[in-house]
Scaffold this active site. Structure first.
Site, PDB file in Angstrom:
ATOM      1  CG  MET A 169      43.880  34.659  37.845  1.00  0.00           C
ATOM      2  SD  MET A 169      43.190  35.975  36.613  1.00  0.00           S
ATOM      3  CE  MET A 169      43.751  35.879  35.187  1.00  0.00           C
ATOM      4  CD  GLU A 170      48.635  34.190  37.633  1.00  0.00           C
ATOM      5  OE1 GLU A 170      48.495  34.377  39.776  1.00  0.00           O
ATOM      6  OE2 GLU A 170      48.661  35.349  37.743  1.00  0.00           O
TER       7      GLU A 170
ATOM      8  N   GLY B   7      40.927  34.169  45.424  1.00  0.00           N
ATOM      9  CA  GLY B   7      39.782  34.975  45.589  1.00  0.00           C
ATOM     10  C   GLY B   7      39.452  33.120  46.397  1.00  0.00           C
TER      11      GLY B   7
ATOM     12  CG  ASP C 151      38.653  38.210  45.032  1.00  0.00           C
ATOM     13  OD1 ASP C 151      37.751  36.715  44.587  1.00  0.00           O
ATOM     14  OD2 ASP C 151      39.440  38.442  44.903  1.00  0.00           O
TER      15      ASP C 151
ATOM     16  CD  GLU D 101      49.925  39.550  44.314  1.00  0.00           C
ATOM     17  OE1 GLU D 101      48.143  39.322  44.330  1.00  0.00           O
ATOM     18  OE2 GLU D 101      50.590  39.236  42.772  1.00  0.00           O
TER      19      GLU D 101
HETATM   20  N1  ADE Z   1      42.930  36.911  42.701  1.00  0.00           N
HETATM   21  C1  ADE Z   1      42.563  37.178  43.321  1.00  0.00           C
HETATM   22  N2  ADE Z   1      41.593  36.940  43.354  1.00  0.00           N
HETATM   23  C2  ADE Z   1      40.939  36.051  42.340  1.00  0.00           C
HETATM   24  C3  ADE Z   1      39.373  35.881  42.254  1.00  0.00           C
HETATM   25  N3  ADE Z   1      38.509  36.024  42.818  1.00  0.00           N
HETATM   26  N4  ADE Z   1      39.441  34.690  40.683  1.00  0.00           N
HETATM   27  C4  ADE Z   1      40.954  34.692  39.641  1.00  0.00           C
HETATM   28  N5  ADE Z   1      42.181  35.083  40.854  1.00  0.00           N
HETATM   29  C5  ADE Z   1      42.257  36.364  41.655  1.00  0.00           C
END
Ligand code: ADE
Length: 267
Positions: free
Chosen positions: A198-199, A84, A222, A18
Site C-alpha cells: 500500500m505504499e 501480499g 499472505d 515492522e
Molecule cells: N500488505 C500485506 N498484505 C497485504 C495485502 N494483502 N494487500 C495490501 N497490502 C498488504
C-alpha cells in the site's frame, strides 16, 4: 522549514511492528514528530540514519517521503515491510525486492492509458539498481540462515521452509487486498506483479521527483486472498519484524565495507 544537514539514510516501514527491530539496532536514536508522524534520528553501524514510521497508504507514504527528503535531508531510502504475494510461487515467508513499482488503483483513462502517471508518462518507476542489488544480497544472506533470526516454533507455525527471494514488479494501492476474486483480478490485469502492498509506488514516485535512490523489500505475509487476514498480527510480530531487523542489519554491515563506492548526493 529548513533541512538540517544531519542524517543520510532513511529506513521506513508502514507499521510499528515492522520498524521495531530496526529501532532496536539504533543505540542513540531520538524521536522527532513532524507532520503528525514519528521519525527516529540516530546511527546504525556508525551511519547516520532516520527511521520513519510512515503509516498506511499512498498519501501517508508521499508525505513521509517528502519529509524525509526535504526536512531530514536523507540521501537514499530503504523501505521494509510486508506484502501480499501475487506471483506464482511467491509464498508466505518469501521475500520480494522491488525492481519496479506501479500504482494498481491509478486510472486516468481514457485521457491517459491506465496506470500511466501524467507528467511522468510512465506507469512503472524503477527502484535504484545498486541499492536494490545490495538489499537483495542482504536478503539472500538472511534467508540462508533463517533459524538464526526467527524461532523454530514460528518457522513451523508459518511453514517457512526454504523461503525464496523474488525480484521484480511490486504494485501498490489504497486497499488491503483480502479476497480471492480481487487478487485474481490483479493477477489477470498485471500478470508480472509479484506482490501487492500500500505504499511502495508512492515512495517511488516521490523519489523520482527528487532524483533520490529507493530500494524496497517486503516479506510476504499472505496471498492477498480470502485467508489474507489470518494470523496477520502474529506474522508481523514473530516473523516480519525479525526479517526486517536481520535484513537491515546485514545491509548495513555490507554497506560499511562498500560505503566508499557511494557518491554524495548534491542537495
Ligand atoms: N500488505 C500485506 N498484505 C497485504 C495485502 N494483502 N494487500 C495490501 N497490502 C498488504
Amino acid at each position: 522549514m529548513t533541512a538540517p544537514s544531519i542524517p543520510r539514510i532513511a529506513l521506513v516501514a508502514a507499521l510499528h511492528e515492522e520498524l521495531a527491530s530496526v529501532l532496536a539496532l539504533m543505540p542513540d536514536e531520538h524521536k522527532e514528530t513532524v507532520g503528525g508522524r514519528d521519525f527516529w534520528v540516530g546511527h546504525l553501524h556508525g551511519q547516520e540514519v532516520v527511521a520513519a514510521l510512515c503509516g498506511i497508504g499512498k498519501v501517508a507514504a508521499a508525505t513521509t517521503a517528502t519529509l524525509l527528503i526535504q526536512y531530514f535531508g536523507v540521501d537514499r531510502i530503504v523501505f521494509t515491510g510486508v506484502a501480499g504475494g501475487l506471483g506464482p510461487g511467491v509464498n508466505v515467508g518469501d521475500v520480494v525486492v522491488a525492481r519496479s513499482l506501479l500504482q494498481h488503483d491509478y486510472d486516468v483513462s481514457p485521457i491517459f492509458p491506465r496506470y500511466v502517471i501524467p507528467g511522468h508518462g510512465v506507469s512503472e518507476f524503477p527502484s535504484d539498481a545498486q541499492l536494490s542489488d545490495r538489499l537483495a544480497g542482504a536478503c539472500e544472506t538472511v534467508l540462508g540462515a533463517l533459524p538464526d533470526h526467527v524461532d523454530l516454533a514460528s518457522i513451523a507455525k508459518f511453514g517457512l521452509h526454504k523461503p525464496k527471494l523474488h525480484q521484480g514488479l511490486v504494485i501498490s494501492g489504497d486497499r488491503f487486498v483480502c479476497t480471492t476474486p480481487e487478487s485474481e483480478k490483479l493477477i489477470r490485469e498485471l500478470p508480472s506483479a509479484l506482490a501487492v502492498e500500500m505504499e511502495g509506488a508512492a515512495f517511488a514516485q516521490v523519489c523520482k521527483d527528487f532524483n533520490l535512490p529507493l530500494a524496497l523489500v517486503r516479506t510476504i505475509s499472505d496471498r492477498a486472498d480470502d485467508e489474507a487476514h489470518v494470523d496477520f498480527p502474529s506474522f508481523l510480530k514473530e516473523v516480519a519484524s525479525k526479517y526486517s531487523g536481520a535484513i537491515i542489519q546485514t545491509l548495513f554491515s555490507d554497506e560499511m565495507e562498500k560505503s566508499d563506492t557511494y557518491p554524495e548526493r548534491e542537495h
